[in-house]
Design an enzyme around this catalytic site. Structure first.
Site, PDB file in Angstrom:
ATOM      1  N   HIS A 116       0.780  -1.142  -0.165  1.00 58.47           N
ATOM      2  CA  HIS A 116       0.188  -0.040   0.054  1.00 58.47           C
ATOM      3  C   HIS A 116       0.802   1.185  -0.059  1.00 58.47           C
ATOM      4  O   HIS A 116       1.287   1.554   1.161  1.00 58.47           O
ATOM      5  CB  HIS A 116      -0.972  -0.055   1.217  1.00 58.47           C
ATOM      6  CG  HIS A 116      -2.095  -0.923   1.184  1.00 58.47           C
ATOM      7  ND1 HIS A 116      -3.203  -0.361   1.660  1.00 58.47           N
ATOM      8  CD2 HIS A 116      -2.479  -1.872   0.436  1.00 58.47           C
ATOM      9  CE1 HIS A 116      -4.212  -1.093   1.179  1.00 58.47           C
ATOM     10  NE2 HIS A 116      -3.595  -2.336   0.837  1.00 58.47           N
ATOM     11  N   ARG A 133      -0.206  -0.847  -4.366  1.00 56.98           N
ATOM     12  CA  ARG A 133      -1.486   0.030  -4.548  1.00 56.98           C
ATOM     13  C   ARG A 133      -1.117   1.310  -4.332  1.00 56.98           C
ATOM     14  O   ARG A 133      -0.213   1.668  -3.472  1.00 56.98           O
ATOM     15  CB  ARG A 133      -2.466  -0.467  -3.528  1.00 56.98           C
ATOM     16  CG  ARG A 133      -3.850   0.148  -3.760  1.00 56.98           C
ATOM     17  CD  ARG A 133      -4.758  -0.409  -2.710  1.00 56.98           C
ATOM     18  NE  ARG A 133      -4.708   0.464  -1.348  1.00 56.98           N
ATOM     19  CZ  ARG A 133      -5.556   0.654  -0.382  1.00 56.98           C
ATOM     20  NH1 ARG A 133      -6.483  -0.146  -0.637  1.00 56.98           N
ATOM     21  NH2 ARG A 133      -5.187   1.539   0.619  1.00 56.98           N
ATOM     22  N   TYR A 152      -9.789   8.502   1.813  1.00 55.42           N
ATOM     23  CA  TYR A 152      -9.615   6.942   2.150  1.00 55.42           C
ATOM     24  C   TYR A 152      -8.209   6.617   1.682  1.00 55.42           C
ATOM     25  O   TYR A 152      -7.605   7.192   0.583  1.00 55.42           O
ATOM     26  CB  TYR A 152     -10.373   6.233   1.456  1.00 55.42           C
ATOM     27  CG  TYR A 152      -9.926   4.702   1.468  1.00 55.42           C
ATOM     28  CD1 TYR A 152      -9.263   4.167   0.283  1.00 55.42           C
ATOM     29  CD2 TYR A 152     -10.069   3.904   2.506  1.00 55.42           C
ATOM     30  CE1 TYR A 152      -8.583   2.819   0.364  1.00 55.42           C
ATOM     31  CE2 TYR A 152      -9.307   2.758   2.576  1.00 55.42           C
ATOM     32  CZ  TYR A 152      -8.560   1.971   1.660  1.00 55.42           C
ATOM     33  OH  TYR A 152      -7.868   1.171   1.565  1.00 55.42           O
ATOM     34  N   ASP A 188      -7.811   1.560  -5.247  1.00 56.53           N
ATOM     35  CA  ASP A 188      -9.114   1.365  -4.761  1.00 56.53           C
ATOM     36  C   ASP A 188      -9.982   2.681  -4.560  1.00 56.53           C
ATOM     37  O   ASP A 188      -9.634   3.655  -3.975  1.00 56.53           O
ATOM     38  CB  ASP A 188      -8.679   1.226  -3.207  1.00 56.53           C
ATOM     39  CG  ASP A 188     -10.017   0.670  -2.103  1.00 56.53           C
ATOM     40  OD1 ASP A 188      -9.692  -0.023  -1.338  1.00 56.53           O
ATOM     41  OD2 ASP A 188     -10.845   0.563  -3.078  1.00 56.53           O
ATOM     42  N   HIS A 201     -13.076   2.661  -3.600  1.00 57.50           N
ATOM     43  CA  HIS A 201     -13.470   2.535  -2.396  1.00 57.50           C
ATOM     44  C   HIS A 201     -15.063   2.852  -2.262  1.00 57.50           C
ATOM     45  O   HIS A 201     -15.602   3.754  -1.319  1.00 57.50           O
ATOM     46  CB  HIS A 201     -12.804   3.249  -1.138  1.00 57.50           C
ATOM     47  CG  HIS A 201     -12.757   2.751   0.228  1.00 57.50           C
ATOM     48  ND1 HIS A 201     -13.464   2.960   1.210  1.00 57.50           N
ATOM     49  CD2 HIS A 201     -11.959   1.520   0.721  1.00 57.50           C
ATOM     50  CE1 HIS A 201     -13.263   2.164   2.341  1.00 57.50           C
ATOM     51  NE2 HIS A 201     -12.365   1.364   1.943  1.00 57.50           N
ATOM     52  N   GLU A 249     -10.575  -1.072  -7.955  1.00 52.07           N
ATOM     53  CA  GLU A 249     -11.292  -1.583  -6.859  1.00 52.07           C
ATOM     54  C   GLU A 249     -12.250  -1.246  -6.309  1.00 52.07           C
ATOM     55  O   GLU A 249     -12.031   0.182  -6.048  1.00 52.07           O
ATOM     56  CB  GLU A 249     -10.120  -2.038  -5.633  1.00 52.07           C
ATOM     57  CG  GLU A 249     -11.001  -2.683  -4.717  1.00 52.07           C
ATOM     58  CD  GLU A 249      -9.898  -2.771  -3.414  1.00 52.07           C
ATOM     59  OE1 GLU A 249      -8.713  -2.597  -3.529  1.00 52.07           O
ATOM     60  OE2 GLU A 249     -10.456  -3.042  -2.279  1.00 52.07           O
ATOM     61  N   GLU A 278     -14.449  -6.932  -1.206  1.00 53.40           N
ATOM     62  CA  GLU A 278     -14.046  -7.244   0.099  1.00 53.40           C
ATOM     63  C   GLU A 278     -14.930  -7.252   1.245  1.00 53.40           C
ATOM     64  O   GLU A 278     -14.767  -7.769   2.408  1.00 53.40           O
ATOM     65  CB  GLU A 278     -12.876  -6.195   0.559  1.00 53.40           C
ATOM     66  CG  GLU A 278     -13.331  -4.782   0.740  1.00 53.40           C
ATOM     67  CD  GLU A 278     -12.229  -3.848   0.948  1.00 53.40           C
ATOM     68  OE1 GLU A 278     -11.114  -3.825   0.211  1.00 53.40           O
ATOM     69  OE2 GLU A 278     -12.350  -2.913   1.891  1.00 53.40           O
ATOM     70  N   ARG A 324     -12.574 -10.248  -4.608  1.00 55.49           N
ATOM     71  CA  ARG A 324     -11.973  -9.904  -3.176  1.00 55.49           C
ATOM     72  C   ARG A 324     -12.354 -10.347  -2.039  1.00 55.49           C
ATOM     73  O   ARG A 324     -11.946 -10.206  -0.837  1.00 55.49           O
ATOM     74  CB  ARG A 324     -11.596  -8.427  -3.049  1.00 55.49           C
ATOM     75  CG  ARG A 324     -10.691  -7.863  -4.199  1.00 55.49           C
ATOM     76  CD  ARG A 324     -10.358  -6.312  -3.998  1.00 55.49           C
ATOM     77  NE  ARG A 324     -10.155  -5.923  -2.658  1.00 55.49           N
ATOM     78  CZ  ARG A 324      -9.312  -6.036  -1.813  1.00 55.49           C
ATOM     79  NH1 ARG A 324      -8.397  -6.756  -2.255  1.00 55.49           N
ATOM     80  NH2 ARG A 324      -9.338  -5.348  -0.713  1.00 55.49           N
ATOM     81  N   ASP A 360      -7.009  -5.058   9.524  1.00 53.28           N
ATOM     82  CA  ASP A 360      -7.917  -5.431  10.238  1.00 53.28           C
ATOM     83  C   ASP A 360      -8.226  -6.852  10.186  1.00 53.28           C
ATOM     84  O   ASP A 360      -9.320  -7.307  10.563  1.00 53.28           O
ATOM     85  CB  ASP A 360      -9.504  -4.525   9.747  1.00 53.28           C
ATOM     86  CG  ASP A 360      -9.537  -4.164   8.491  1.00 53.28           C
ATOM     87  OD1 ASP A 360      -8.744  -3.507   7.861  1.00 53.28           O
ATOM     88  OD2 ASP A 360     -10.491  -4.667   8.039  1.00 53.28           O
ATOM     89  N   GLU A 371      -3.670  -9.425  -1.088  1.00 57.65           N
ATOM     90  CA  GLU A 371      -3.450  -7.973  -0.540  1.00 57.65           C
ATOM     91  C   GLU A 371      -2.540  -8.199   0.888  1.00 57.65           C
ATOM     92  O   GLU A 371      -2.857  -9.219   1.486  1.00 57.65           O
ATOM     93  CB  GLU A 371      -4.689  -7.112  -0.187  1.00 57.65           C
ATOM     94  CG  GLU A 371      -4.495  -5.929   0.607  1.00 57.65           C
ATOM     95  CD  GLU A 371      -5.908  -4.844   0.876  1.00 57.65           C
ATOM     96  OE1 GLU A 371      -6.800  -5.728   0.704  1.00 57.65           O
ATOM     97  OE2 GLU A 371      -5.759  -3.991   1.312  1.00 57.65           O
ATOM     98  N   TRP A 375     -17.908   5.926   2.632  1.00 58.10           N
ATOM     99  CA  TRP A 375     -16.675   6.484   3.079  1.00 58.10           C
ATOM    100  C   TRP A 375     -15.734   5.359   2.331  1.00 58.10           C
ATOM    101  O   TRP A 375     -15.861   4.337   2.068  1.00 58.10           O
ATOM    102  CB  TRP A 375     -16.258   5.947   4.503  1.00 58.10           C
ATOM    103  CG  TRP A 375     -14.878   6.191   4.802  1.00 58.10           C
ATOM    104  CD1 TRP A 375     -14.039   7.151   5.115  1.00 58.10           C
ATOM    105  CD2 TRP A 375     -14.126   4.932   5.137  1.00 58.10           C
ATOM    106  NE1 TRP A 375     -12.882   6.949   5.286  1.00 58.10           N
ATOM    107  CE2 TRP A 375     -12.649   5.477   5.357  1.00 58.10           C
ATOM    108  CE3 TRP A 375     -14.059   3.521   5.351  1.00 58.10           C
ATOM    109  CZ2 TRP A 375     -11.682   4.661   5.775  1.00 58.10           C
ATOM    110  CZ3 TRP A 375     -13.120   2.781   5.464  1.00 58.10           C
ATOM    111  CH2 TRP A 375     -11.760   3.279   5.580  1.00 58.10           C
TER     112      TRP A 375
HETATM  113  O1  CS2 Z   1      -8.889  -2.644   0.095  1.00 59.24           O
HETATM  114  C1  CS2 Z   1      -8.599  -2.464   1.266  1.00 59.24           C
HETATM  115  O2  CS2 Z   1      -7.733  -2.817   2.077  1.00 59.24           O
HETATM  116  C2  CS2 Z   1      -9.463  -1.273   1.858  1.00 59.24           C
HETATM  117  O3  CS2 Z   1     -10.724  -1.165   1.495  1.00 59.24           O
HETATM  118  C3  CS2 Z   1      -9.360  -1.503   3.413  1.00 59.24           C
HETATM  119  O4  CS2 Z   1      -8.478  -0.634   4.173  1.00 59.24           O
HETATM  120  C4  CS2 Z   1     -10.961  -1.290   4.056  1.00 59.24           C
HETATM  121  O5  CS2 Z   1     -11.165  -0.135   4.269  1.00 59.24           O
HETATM  122  C5  CS2 Z   1     -10.738  -1.739   5.522  1.00 59.24           C
HETATM  123  O6  CS2 Z   1     -10.407  -3.165   5.547  1.00 59.24           O
HETATM  124  C6  CS2 Z   1     -12.066  -1.474   6.438  1.00 59.24           C
HETATM  125  O7  CS2 Z   1     -12.030  -1.972   7.633  1.00 59.24           O
HETATM  126 MG    MG Z   2     -10.572  -1.802  -0.745  1.00 61.14          MG
END
Ligand code: CS2
Ligand code: MG
Length: 403
Positions: free
Chosen positions: A123, A148, A160, A211, A213, A237, A263, A284, A317, A340, A403
């Site tokens: 990232h 990314r 984001y 991303d 998002h 993404e 995701e 994803r 996370d 990822e 978000w």
């Molecule tokens: O692609 C990603 O990793 C994101 O979309 C994440 O950082 C996402 O925002 C977090 O996992 C949310 O908890």
């Molecule tokens: Mg993402």
């Protein structure tokens, strides 16, 4: 019969919250599973403690599929991120137990390795384009083959994917959701120059990802996809919210830029139309939020029929338990795309010692029996849960947004 005699949930917060499930068997073998759902952790902890664990005691730990079906169909209220994260944690723990009893790493139980390693992406982010490119060059020097790019947007205070600490990104940042403002127009103007600068600095032998998002409408996503085509992104993404899977038809009409989504999906039903109509190129869905290894294999098998590849979520996370499970899954599936890998902090890695390793832009789960990851309960006990929410976004006129 390998009887489950007990199970318990550990909530720990080494820099961020994680929910971990341990399942113990009569043979003294313990399995581990991740149940972390960012911003809603205690809901999953309670679902496991109050509703799932009582049903596990006395069952045969070898019956992974039967227990999966029991927890899915037996809940009556099917699907959803809380339910499927709880089922995922049980599933991961049972695969871990089966591997430990067999003396084999889980990927060997899934059909063995289909590749030498799993290509991962890091990232790179920054407050502006030059800082993002500087960060991307560092990832490139470390051997990442896929990076990314997320940069600040001129005119927006925060956005984001841009963290204060260039290497670790933790969006859940406050005891109540922080609010940020969003402007699609400012964002759409900022991405093509980012990719132009990245190709200039990094060349063409590295995959570049981005991303969105969930922040564009389908036609805006088509426009961005088209604008980025000259820079050959590996994927765009979450280009648009995916509840309406058919919306991706409109994006496909306007751009050949590959699309990744999923995701926040928690079952095959969230992706069925996207996959069957080939509206996406990468799925994803992740091991912790989509029902564990057992269900993720189903999703990957459907995707394989339509030349859709995996690109599983792997943000911080998702605990190292999920990262381990994702790599056992990723090294074995035939239609692997990319994994990822948002590195965890040393504090987190200390709580979750693991066998997986990063080498030459790829990751390998290691060959320890089971998942090859543990939890240090003494260390875990030192990090109390601290409520944290993901941010929310509003448009500049105050309208609640994604978000
Ligand atoms: O692609 C990603 O990793 C994101 O979309 C994440 O950082 C996402 O925002 C977090 O996992 C949310 O908890
Ligand atoms: Mg993402």
């Amino acid at each position: 019969m390998t009887e489950i005699v007990s199970a318990r949930v550990i909530v720990t917060s080494p820099g961020r919250n994680f929910v971990t499930l341990l399942i113990e068997t009569k043979d003294g073998v313990t399995g581990i599973g991740d149940a972390t759902l960012n911003g809603r952790e205690l809901a999953v902890a309670s679902y496991l403690e109050d509703h799932v664990i009582p049903c596990l005691i006395g069952r045969d730990a070898h019956r992974i599929e039967d227990i999966w079906q029991y927890l899915y169909k037996g809940a009556y209220w099917r699907r959803g991120p809380v339910t499927m994260s709880a089922i995922a944690a049980v599933d991961m723990a049972l695969w871990d137990i089966k591997g430990k009893l067999a003396g084999l790493p889980v990927y060997q139980l899934l059909g063995g390795a289909s590749r030498e390693g799993c290509m991962v992406y890091g990232h790179a982010n920054g407050a502006d384009i030059s800082e993002t490119i500087e960060n991307a060059l560092r990832y490139h020097e470390q051997g990442y083959r896929a990076i990314r790019l997320q940069s600040g947007v001129p005119g927006l205070k925060a956005t984001y994917g841009v963290s204060k600490d260039r290497y670790f990104y933790e969006p859940a940042d406050a005891a109540l959701p922080t609010e940020s403002l969003w402007s699609t127009e400012k964002y759409l103007r900022s991405v093509p120059p980012l990719f132009e600068a990245a190709r200039e600095a990094l060349g063409w032998d590295v995959h570049l990802l981005h991303d969105v998002h969930h922040r564009l409408t389908p036609i805006e996503a088509g426009r961005l996809g088209k604008d980025l085509e000259p820079y050959r992104p590996f994927w765009l993404e979450d280009a648009t919210p995916a509840e309406n899977q058919a919306a991706f038809r409109l994006i496909r009409q306007h751009t050949t830029t590959p699309l990744a989504v999923g995701e926040i999906f928690n079952s095959i039903w969230d992706a069925k139309q996207l996959i069957e109509e080939q509206l996406i190129d990468y799925i994803r869905a992740t091991v912790v939020h989509a029902g564990g290894i057992t269900h993720l294999r189903r999703i990957a098998s459907l995707a394989d029929l339509y030349q859709v590849r995996t690109g599983c979520h792997g943000a911080t996370d998702l605990s190292p338990v999920s990262m381990a499970a994702a790599l056992h899954f990723g090294i074995s599936v035939p239609n692997f795309g990319v994994q990822e890998y948002m590195r965890h902090t040393e504090e987190t890695d200390a709580v979750f010692p693991h066998a997986y390793r990063f080498e030459d832009g790829m990751m390998h789960p290691g060959d320890k029996p089971g998942l090859g990851v543990e939890i240090d309960e003494v260390l875990a006990a030192k990090h109390d849960y601290k409520r944290a929410y993901l941010p929310v976004a509003r448009l500049e006129d105050g309208t609640m947004f994604n978000w």
